[in-house]
Design an enzyme around this catalytic site. Structure first.
Site, PDB file in Angstrom:
ATOM      1  N   GLY A 711      13.624  42.904  47.601  1.00  0.00           N
ATOM      2  CA  GLY A 711      12.518  42.374  46.807  1.00  0.00           C
ATOM      3  C   GLY A 711      11.950  41.107  47.390  1.00  0.00           C
ATOM      4  N   GLY A 713       9.812  37.489  46.085  1.00  0.00           N
ATOM      5  CA  GLY A 713       9.439  36.661  44.957  1.00  0.00           C
ATOM      6  C   GLY A 713       8.357  35.675  45.326  1.00  0.00           C
ATOM      7  CG  ASP A 838       7.627  33.996  36.291  1.00  0.00           C
ATOM      8  OD1 ASP A 838       6.689  34.617  35.744  1.00  0.00           O
ATOM      9  OD2 ASP A 838       7.922  34.124  37.482  1.00  0.00           O
TER      10      ASP A 838
END
Length: 1021
Positions: A711, A713, A838
Site C-alpha cells: 500500500g 499512504g 483521518d
C-alpha cells in the site's frame, strides 16, 4: 439555542371564532334534521374513548348539548362547530364526517387519531379544519381542495407524507396554512402564489428540498413564514425580504446559502423574529438590521458569517435574544469589541450567544453593563486574560458558558456574586488557585464544570451542599487531599467526574447515597483502600470508572445490584480475589475492564464474559479459563509448589515495583538534563520496544521490493516483511523524507502510539529512526501484519477480482463496533484525548479473526493542553484528512474536535451499509452519501442497503417485509440512524463516541440473539 416557538394559527382562529359567534346569534327555521346526529353516533362508535370524554353522547341528552358539539340556530339540528381538542380520542376518522354539511369549524387536534385523512367531499360552510397533533398517515387527498371557503387548514404534527399537492394553491380564501412536523417530500409548490390572502404559512420539520419559490415573495399579506428544519437549498429569494408585513421569518436548519441583502433592516420594518440559524449563509452581517426596530429575536447561529459584529444591534430596544454562535465572527481590538458596549442600550436583552467564533483578547469591562442578561455564551473562542470583575453585575444570569478559552486568574472575586446561576461552565481554561468555598452562594446550581483548569488545593466539601446539582465535573486539575464525605452530599447528582487529579485516601461510603447517579469517574487519582460495598446502592449507575488508582481488596459483590451498568473500568489497581459471578447477571454491561490487577481464579463464561471483545483482563497473572478468544490458560488444581510460587510472586511484586519506581525517578532526572535535540531525534517510546536497523528492515522486505508492496499512504509506502531474528511477520511503513510533512507525521504517529493500548488499535512493534546505506535520513514504523488487509478492499471489489471478498452483516456490525470502541478509548479513556483526523476504511485494518484495528495516526491531534494556543483543541486545522470523510466544519477551517472523528465514523458506517464510497460518481449537484441515505429512510431503506447484505438476508429483508415488527429491519434502521446522528451538520448536535459504542453494543447483542432464534424457528418450520 432553541428557536422561539409560536402557535401559528391562533390569531387567525380567534378571528374566525368571533365571526362564527356573531353568526350563531341569528335564528331562522325550526326544522330539525337527524342526519348530523346519526353521523356523530357513527363517529363515536368507530373510535375509542379511554377517558370517557364523550360520555354525554347518549340518547337521553339532546345531541346539540353533547360535549364539543355546537349546533347552528340558523339551521336547527345541523352541527356548526365540532371541538374535541385534547380529549385523548383514538382511532380512524370516518369519511362519514363529510355528512356534516353545515359545519363551519372542525377541531379534532391533540388526540390519537391514526390512518389516512378522510375524504371530506363537500363541506361548503367549513372555515376552519384543525387536525393537528395526531398520528394521521398517508397523503393529502385531492378532495380536500374542494373546501373552497376554507380559511384555516392545520394538519401539523402528524405523519403525513408524499408531496404537497399543487391543488392546495386553489384554496384562494386561506388565511392560515400549517403543514409543519410531518414527512412531506419534494418541492414547495409554486401554486402557493395564488394564496394571495395568506397571513401565515408553516411548512417546518418536513423533508422538503430544492429552493424557496420566488412566488412566496408575492404574498403581500404574509406576516409569518416558517420553513425551518427541511432540506431547502440555494439563496433566499430577495422578494422574501421585501414583504413589509412580515413579523416572523424562520428558515433555520436548512442548507440555504449566499449573502443577506445589505438593506434587509430597511425593507422589513415590522419584523420581530429573524431565525436563520444552521444554514450556510456567508458574508458580513448587514448593519441595517439595526433599522428593524421591532426585532426581538435575531438567530444567525451556525452559519459562515465573517467580519465584525455590527454595533447597530444596540439600536434594537426590544431585542431579547441575540444568537450569533458558531460562525467566523471576529473581535481583535477595542473597535471590534464596540458591539458589546452598544448592547447596553438593549435593556430587554436576555440571551447573548457569541460562542464558537474568533473573538480574541480580554473580555471588555463593558460586559457588566448588560444587566438584563439571563444567559451568556462566550465558549469556544480565543479569549484570554482575566474575567472582568464587572461580570458580577449580571445578577440575573442563570447560565454562564466561558469554557474552551484561555482565561486565567481566580474566580473568587466574581463567581459568588452570580447567585442565580444554574449552569456554570468554566472548563478548558487556565483558572488558578483554590475552588472558593463562597461558591456555596450559588444555591440553585444544577451543572458545575470546572474541569481542565489549574485549580489546586482540596476539594471543598461545600460542593455537596447544592440541593439541585445534577452534574459535577472538576476533573483534570491539580486538586489534592481526601475526598470528603461532604462532596457526596448532593444526592441529586447524576454525573460526578473527579478524575485526573491527585486525590488520595479512600472512597467515602457516603457515595452509596447517590441513588440517582448515572456516571461516576474517579479514575487517574491516588485513591487507596477498598471499594465500598455501599456503592452497590447506586442502582442507576451506567458508567463507573475507578481505574488508575491504588485500590485494594476484592470487587464488591453488591455490584450485582447495578442492573443499569454499561461500562465498568477497574483496571490498573491492586484488586485481588476472584471475579464475582454476580457480574454475569448485569445484562446491560457492554464494556468491562479489569486489566492489570491481581485477580485470580476461573473467569466466568456467561453474560459480558461471553463476548471477549467487551472484556479486558490482561495483566492478571492468576486468572484462567473463560471464553476461548480470551487466550487464557486452562484452569488446573494448584500444587503445593504452585501455591508457594504464587505467594513468592506476591511478595516480590511490591519489591520490584519499588525498585522500578526508583529507576523511573532516576531516568526522569537524567532525561530532564539531556539536550532537547536528542529527545526529539529519539522518541521516548522507542526505549520500550526492540531495536531494528535499516539493514534488518531491508532484509525483511527484500530491499523494499515492489513484490512486497502492500500500500501507499499520504507520506510513504507500506511493505510486507518478516523480521529475521524474531520470525515475526510485520508491515513496515517507510516515510518519504523528501515529502513536506513526513517528519512531522512520523513524530505525530510516534507521539500518538507511545502511551495508548487498546485491542482495536493497530499494534505497533517498534520504530526505526536512522540513515540508509547512502547516508540519507530513514524513518519507519513497524506494525504487526494484518493478514486480512483493510476494510476498503472488503467493501469495494476490483473488477478483475475472481473471488471477491464479501462481508456479512454480522461482520459489518462487529467491525463498526470495533472502530467505535477504539474511538471511545481515544476520546474518553486514554488520559488526554486523541483526535484521529483521518478515519476512513483504508485506515481500518482487519486481523486474522476479522477484528478491526484502527491505524495511521499521521495527522492525529492531541488534547494534551487544550488551553494553549497551539493545542489541537483550539487550533484551526484547515482541510486535514480525506475528501468525503472530512467534517464540514474542517473544510471551513473549523477547530479540531472529537466531533470531527464522529462525523467521519458516520460516513464510514454509511459506506459499510450502503456499499458506496462518499466519492461515488452518483453524488453530484449537492447530493452526498449523507442526504442520499437520509432522504430514503425509513420507508425506502431497502433501496440504499448494499446488495451483498440484501442477498445474505433475502429471506428476511425485502421491500415487502419492511416494518416495525421485522427485527432485521429494526437492526438496519438503528444502524442508519446512528450514522445519521454522527453526520449532523452541527458538531454540537452529534452524539459522542461513548454513546455510539453503547448503542452499537445493544444492536450487536440484539442481532446475535435474534439471528440464532430465527434459524431455529426456520428449521422447525
Amino acid at each position: 439555542m432553541e428557536p422561539v416557538k409560536f402557535n401559528m394559527l391562533l390569531p387567525v382562529a380567534l378571528f374566525l371564532m368571533l365571526s362564527f359567534g356573531a353568526r350563531m346569534i341569528q335564528s331562522s327555521t325550526i326544522h330539525v334534521n337527524t342526519t348530523d346526529m346519526l353521523t356523530l353516533y357513527h363517529f363515536k362508535h368507530t373510535i375509542t374513548d379511554p377517558r370517557e370524554a364523550l360520555i354525554s353522547w347518549n340518547k337521553t341528552t339532546p345531541f346539540c348539548s353533547w360535549k364539543g358539539v355546537t349546533c347552528s340556530p340558523m339551521y336547527p339540528g345541523r352541527v356548526a362547530l365540532l371541538d374535541l381538542d385534547g380529549l385523548g380520542l383514538v382511532g380512524q376518522l370516518s369519511p362519514s364526517l363529510g355528512n356534516l354539511t353545515f359545519i363551519e369549524r372542525f377541531n379534532l387536534s391533540s388526540n390519537g387519531f391514526v390512518g389516512p385523512l378522510p375524504h371530506l367531499n363537500y363541506l361548503p360552510e367549513l372555515l376552519v379544519l384543525d387536525l393537528s397533533k395526531n398520528s394521521l398517515q398517508g397523503g393529502i387527498p385531492p378532495s380536500l381542495t374542494n373546501l373552497s371557503n376554507l380559511k384555516v387548514l392545520d394538519l401539523s404534527g402528524n405523519r403525513l407524507e408524499g408531496p404537497i399537492p399543487l391543488e392546495i394553491g386553489s384554496l384562494y380564501n386561506l388565511l392560515g396554512l400549517d403543514l409543519s412536523r410531518n414527512n412531506f417530500i419534494g418541492f414547495i409548490p409554486s401554486t402557493f402564489r395564488n394564496l394571495s390572502n395568506l397571513l401565515q404559512l408553516g411548512l417546518a420539520t418536513n423533508q422538503l428540498k430544492g429552493s424557496i419559490p420566488d412566488e412566496l415573495g408575492t404574498l403581500s399579506n404574509l406576516n409569518k413564514l416558517i420553513l425551518a428544519d427541511n432540506r431547502l437549498s440555494g439563496r433566499i429569494p430577495p422578494s422574501i425580504f421585501e414583504l413589509p408585513t412580515l413579523v416572523l421569518l424562520d428558515l433555520h436548519l436548512n442548507m440555504l446559502d449566499n449573502h443577506l441583502p445589505s438593506n434587509i433592516g430597511n425593507t422589513l420594518p415590522n419584523l420581530q423574529q429573524l431565525i436563520l440559524g444552521a444554514n450556510q449563509l456567508e458574508g458580513r452581517i448587514p448593519s441595517s438590521l439595526g433599522n428593524a426596530l421591532m426585532l426581538q429575536t435575531v438567530d444567525l447561529q451556525s452559519n459562515n458569517f465573517t467580519g465584525k459584529i455590527p454595533t447597530s444591534f444596540g439600536r434594537l430596544s426590544n431585542l431579547s435574544v441575540l444568537s450569533l454562535d458558531s460562525n467566523n465572527l471576529e473581535a481583535r481590538d477595542s473597535e471590534s469589541w464596540e458591539f458589546l458596549y452598544a448592547l447596553r442600550n438593549c435593556s430587554l436583552l436576555k440571551v447573548l450567544s457569541v460562542q464558537e467564533n474568533k473573538l480574541q483578547g480580554a473580555i471588555p469591562n463593558s460586559l457588566g453593563g448588560l444587566t438584563s442578561l439571563e444567559r451568556l455564551y462566550f465558549a469556544g473562542n480565543h479569549l484570554s486574560g482575566l474575567v472582568p470583575p464587572t461580570i458580577g453585575n449580571l445578577t440575573r444570569l442563570f447560565l454562564l458558558h466561558l469554557n474552551g478559552n484561555n482565561l486565567t486568574g481566580t474566580i473568587e472575586t466574581w463567581v459568588p456574586k452570580l447567585t442565580k446561576l444554574q449552569e456554570l461552565y468554566l472548563q478548558e481554561n487556565n483558572f488558578v488557585n483554590d475552588i472558593p468555598s463562597s461558591i456555596a452562594n450559588l444555591t440553585g446550581l444544577v451543572s458545575l464544570n470546572l474541569s481542565n483548569n489549574n485549580f489546586e488545593g482540596f476539594v471543598p466539601p461545600i460542593l455537596g451542599s447544592f440541593p439541585q446539582l445534577l452534574e459535577l465535573d472538576i476533573s483534570h486539575n491539580k486538586l489534592q487531599g481526601n475526598i470528603s464525605e461532604g462532596v457526596f452530599g448532593a444526592t441529586s447528582l447524576i454525573h460526578c467526574i473527579l478524575s485526573y487529579n491527585s486525590l488520595e485516601g479512600s472512597i467515602p461510603v457516603e457515595v452509596g447515597k447517590l441513588t440517582l447517579l448515572s456516571e461516576l469517574d474517579l479514575s487517574s487519582n491516588m485513591l487507596t483502600g477498598k471499594i465500598p460495598d455501599s456503592m452497590g446502592g447506586c442502582e442507576e449507575l451506567q458508567i463507573l470508572q475507578l481505574d488508575k488508582n491504588f485500590l485494594t481488596g476484592s470487587i464488591p459483590v453488591p455490584f450485582g445490584n447495578l442492573k443499569n451498568l454499561k461500562l465498568l473500568n477497574l483496571s490498573h489497581n491492586s484488586l485481588s480475589g476472584r471475579i464475582p459471578k454476580i457480574l454475569t447477571a448485569l445484562e446491560l454491561l457492554m464494556n468491562l475492564d479489569l486489566s492489570y490487577n491481581h485477580l485470580q481464579g476461573e473467569i466466568p463464561t456467561n453474560g459480558v464474559f461471553a463476548n471477549p471483545a467487551a472484556v479486558s483482563l490482561e495483566g492478571n497473572w492468576g486468572l484462567c479459563g473463560g471464553a476461548m478468544n480470551l487466550s487464557m490458560p486452562p484452569c488446573h488444581p494448584l500444587s503445593r509448589r504452585a501455591v508457594r510460587q504464587y505467594y513468592l510472586i506476591k511478595i516480590l511484586i511490591p519489591i520490584f515495583g519499588f525498585m522500578s519506581l526508583v529507576l523511573l525517578i532516576y531516568f526522569v532526572i537524567i532525561e530532564k538534563r539531556m539536550p532537547r535535540r536528542t529527545q526529539l531525534l529519539t522518541p521516548a517510546f522507542l526505549k520500550k520496544f526492540p531495536k531494528v536497523s535499516y539493514t534488518d528492515l531491508a532484509q525483511a522486505t527484500r530491499d523494499f521490493s515492489e513484490t512486497n508492496l502492500i500500500g501507499r499512504g499520504s507520506y510513504g509506502t507500506v511493505y510486507r516483511g518478516r523480521l529475521k531474528e524474531s520470525k515475526m511477520e510485520v508491515a513496515v511503513k517507510v516515510f518519504d523524507m523528501d515529502m513536506h510533512g513526513a517528519e512531522k507525521s512520523f513524530m505525530s504517529e510516534c507521539e500518538a502510539l507511545r502511551g495508548i493500548q487498546h485491542r482495536n488499535l493497530l499494534p505497533i512493534e517498534t520504530a526505526c529512526s536512522t540513515v540508509d546505506h547512502n547516508g540519507n535520513p530513514f524513518k519507519a514504523l513497524i506494525y504487526e501484519f494484518m493478514p486480512n488487509g483493510n476494510l476498503d478492499t472488503w467493501l469495494h471489489h476490483k473488477n478483475d477480482s475472481k473471488d471477491p471478498k464479501c462481508l456479512g452483516l454480522t461482520q459489518r456490525i462487529n467491525i463498526a463496533l470495533n472502530i467505535a470502541d477504539a474511538l471511545e478509548y481515544l476520546h474518553h479513556n486514554c488520559g488526554n484525548p486523541i483526535i484521529h483526523c483521518d478515519l476512513k476504511p483504508s485506515n481500518v485494518l482487519l486481523d486474522a479473526d476479522m477484528n478491526a484495528r484502527l491505524g495511521d495516526f499521521g495527522i492525529a491531534r492531541f488534547y494534551q493542553n487544550p488551553r494553549l494556543p497551539s493545542a489541537g483543541s483550539i487550533s484551526s486545522i484547515g482541510v486535514k484528512g480525506t475528501i468525503g470523510y472530512i467534517a464540514p466544519e474542517y473544510a471551513g477551517g473549523g477547530h479540531v474536535s472529537t466531533s470531527g472523528d464522529v462525523y467521519s465514523f458516520g460516513v464510514v458506517l454509511l459506506e459499510m451499509l450502503a456499499g458506496k464510497r462518499p466519492t461515488d460518481p452518483m453524488f453530484t449537484d449537492g447530493l452526498d452519501i449523507v442526504n442520499y441515505v437520509r432522504s430514503n429512510i425509513p420507508e425506502r431503506i431497502y433501496q440504499v442497503i448494499d446488495a451483498h447484505i440484501k442477498e445474505e438476508c433475502k429471506d428476511e429483508f425485502t421491500e415487502d417485509t419492511i416494518g416495525s415488527d421485522n427485527p432485521l429491519y429494526q437492526c438496519l434502521l438503528s444502524l442508519v440512524q446512528i450514522a445519521l446522528s454522527c453526520t449532523n451538520p452541527s458538531p454540537i448536535e452529534r452524539i459522542s463516541t461513548r454513546e455510539i459504542a453503547s448503542k452499537l453494543h445493544v444492536i450487536q447483542t440484539s442481532y446475535l440473539i435474534w439471528k440464532p432464534n430465527k434459524h431455529v424457528s426456520s428449521q422447525q418450520t
